[in-house]
Every structure is written in C-alpha cells, then in structure tokens.
Design an enzyme around this catalytic site. Structure first.
Site, PDB file in Angstrom:
ATOM      1  N   GLN A  78      96.370 -36.065 -68.185  1.00  0.00           N
ATOM      2  CA  GLN A  78      96.677 -36.530 -66.838  1.00  0.00           C
ATOM      3  C   GLN A  78      95.514 -37.318 -66.252  1.00  0.00           C
ATOM      4  O   GLN A  78      94.596 -36.755 -65.663  1.00  0.00           O
ATOM      5  CB  GLN A  78      97.032 -35.343 -65.934  1.00  0.00           C
ATOM      6  CG  GLN A  78      97.628 -35.802 -64.631  1.00  0.00           C
ATOM      7  CD  GLN A  78      98.264 -34.685 -63.859  1.00  0.00           C
ATOM      8  OE1 GLN A  78      98.286 -33.536 -64.262  1.00  0.00           O
ATOM      9  NE2 GLN A  78      98.791 -35.020 -62.706  1.00  0.00           N
ATOM     10  N   PHE A  79      95.586 -38.642 -66.387  1.00  0.00           N
ATOM     11  CA  PHE A  79      94.532 -39.496 -65.844  1.00  0.00           C
ATOM     12  C   PHE A  79      94.488 -39.443 -64.326  1.00  0.00           C
ATOM     13  O   PHE A  79      93.465 -39.745 -63.716  1.00  0.00           O
ATOM     14  CB  PHE A  79      94.696 -40.941 -66.335  1.00  0.00           C
ATOM     15  CG  PHE A  79      95.818 -41.697 -65.684  1.00  0.00           C
ATOM     16  CD1 PHE A  79      95.582 -42.468 -64.553  1.00  0.00           C
ATOM     17  CD2 PHE A  79      97.109 -41.636 -66.189  1.00  0.00           C
ATOM     18  CE1 PHE A  79      96.614 -43.167 -63.944  1.00  0.00           C
ATOM     19  CE2 PHE A  79      98.141 -42.328 -65.598  1.00  0.00           C
ATOM     20  CZ  PHE A  79      97.900 -43.096 -64.469  1.00  0.00           C
ATOM     21  N   THR A  80      95.575 -38.996 -63.690  1.00  0.00           N
ATOM     22  CA  THR A  80      95.610 -38.982 -62.233  1.00  0.00           C
ATOM     23  C   THR A  80      94.670 -37.952 -61.616  1.00  0.00           C
ATOM     24  O   THR A  80      94.487 -37.964 -60.398  1.00  0.00           O
ATOM     25  CB  THR A  80      97.046 -38.769 -61.709  1.00  0.00           C
ATOM     26  OG1 THR A  80      97.534 -37.518 -62.172  1.00  0.00           O
ATOM     27  CG2 THR A  80      97.962 -39.903 -62.155  1.00  0.00           C
TER      28      THR A  80
END
Length: 149
Positions: A78-80
């Site tokens: 999850q890059f977020t």
C-alpha cells in the site's frame, strides 16, 4: 519503509473476487516503501511488526506478540501509507518509492516474515484489492523505519 498494522480476529484480501490471502487471529500489515529505503529499513519494520506486543495476556495487558498467540500475518502492499496532505486535500505520493523498487522490497518483506515461521498471507502487488479486516480492539500501530512521527 512504513507499515500500518492492525490487530485482527480475522482478515482476508480479494482481487477480482478471488481470495488471495486469509488469516484468523493475527495482524494485518499495510506496507509501503519510501524513496531511499534500503535493507536496514526493511529489517527494522519486519522486526517491529513481528515483535509487536499487542495481544493480551491472561490479565488483559498487551504483552504477547504474533508468535506467542499462534497468529497469522496478512501483508498488503500500500503506497498510500505515504499520502501527504500537508499542502491541501489531495494526497501527494511523491515520497513513495517507484513501483519496481517497491515491489522488490515488498517481496523481501514477505520473504523475511515467512522465515520467522509465522504463517504469512498476501494480497497482490499493484492490484485493486478489497481488504476485509475484523479489527480486534481496535488496535492500530504505525511503524516507520525513519521514525518521523
């Protein structure tokens, strides 16, 4: 490297309706790689996630880690977790590592966690995933290798 970790009674992840990972009691780790992350960052976050003492003992105190309770680990890329909203309402992801490097670190994270002997399940890198978490507590912990919080 950063992980947002949630204690769960159960969790699963689906991609296009297919379950790619499922755990009972355990932890869900939403993991992202940051520009400049190296092996030391990965080692730090893996160690912290596996060692988090967030499960209750007989007195109700959080003194037990994942291995102590026989729990599983669901790892979701999850890059977020690097979403930056300091300059407005639309998140900037400039701090996130580029996809090829991030995928390599994510794969190494999963491999290192599996070497610990804890059952590890995963989502699918860069996929549109549906994550279902039955939170326990809820307990949510942020682990950041750069210790910026």
């Amino acid at each position: 490297m950063r992980a947002v970790v949630q204690r769960a009674l159960s969790a699963r992840v689906e991609v296009n309706g297919e379950v790619t990972g499922r755990i009972g009691l355990g932890l869900v780790a939403f993991v992202g790689a940051e520009k400049g992350d190296a092996q030391a960052d990965l080692d730090y976050v893996v160690s912290k996630v596996l060692g988090l003492r967030v499960f209750p003992d007989d007195r109700g105190k959080m003194t037990r880690a994942l291995a102590d309770v026989g729990g599983g680990l669901l790892v979701i890329s999850q890059f977020t977790v690097f979403g930056d909203v300091r300059r407005g309402l639309r998140p900037s992801f400039d701090g996130a590592m580029e996809p090829a490097g991030a995928e390599a670190l994510y794969d190494r994270f999963v491999e290192a966690a599996r070497k610990s002997g804890v059952p590890v399940e995963t989502g699918r890198f860069r996929a549109d995933m549906r994550v279902f978490v039955e939170n326990d507590g809820p307990v949510t912990i942020l682990v950041d290798s750069r210790r910026l919080f």
